[in-house]
Design a protein around this motif. Structure first.
Motif: not given
Length: 131
Positions: A61-67
């Protein structure tokens, strides 16, 4: 599409970081992606799935944490969201000569979760793009 080179770099770095002698499978990768990093999250997710095929990351699973992007003015200490494309002229004092981006360009692997590991392994290294 540079998202493919980013995805391949992530896969390569995670494989290199595998614990010695571990035959585990990666279940989850969390990436920190800045608003100004020039990355399209949906494209990165698609490319990540392709880049993982045949590796220990297959099915991960790819989880992208936006900044969010933030800029700071050294002249008046103002801080703002520069938007896209970035507006690097201080909205408080109008100066652009002492402006610095504080966040928004990040592209880092935050955590990797291995099947045989009890916890996520932290990783703070920026992703290096070789392509």
């Amino acid at each position: 599409m540079h998202e493919m080179s980013i995805a391949m770099a992530v896969v390569g770095q995670v494989e290199e970081a595998a614990p010695d002698g571990a035959a585990g499978i990666v279940r989850r990768v969390e990436l920190q992606v800045g608003e100004l990093a020039g990355v399209v999250p949906d494209s990165l997710a698609f490319c990540f799935e392709l880049a993982c095929a045949g590796t220990v990351l297959e099915g991960a699973e790819l989880v992208i944490a936006p900044v969010p992007a933030r800029a700071h003015c050294g002249a008046c200490s103002g801080e703002w969201a520069p938007g896209m494309p970035p507006d690097l002229c201080c909205p408080a004092c109008g100066k652009a000569t002492e402006v610095a981006l504080r966040s928004g360009r990040e592209l880092r692997i935050l955590t990797v979760t291995w099947e045989d590991a009890p916890e996520a392994a932290p990783c703070r290294a920026p992703i290096s793009e070789e392509a």
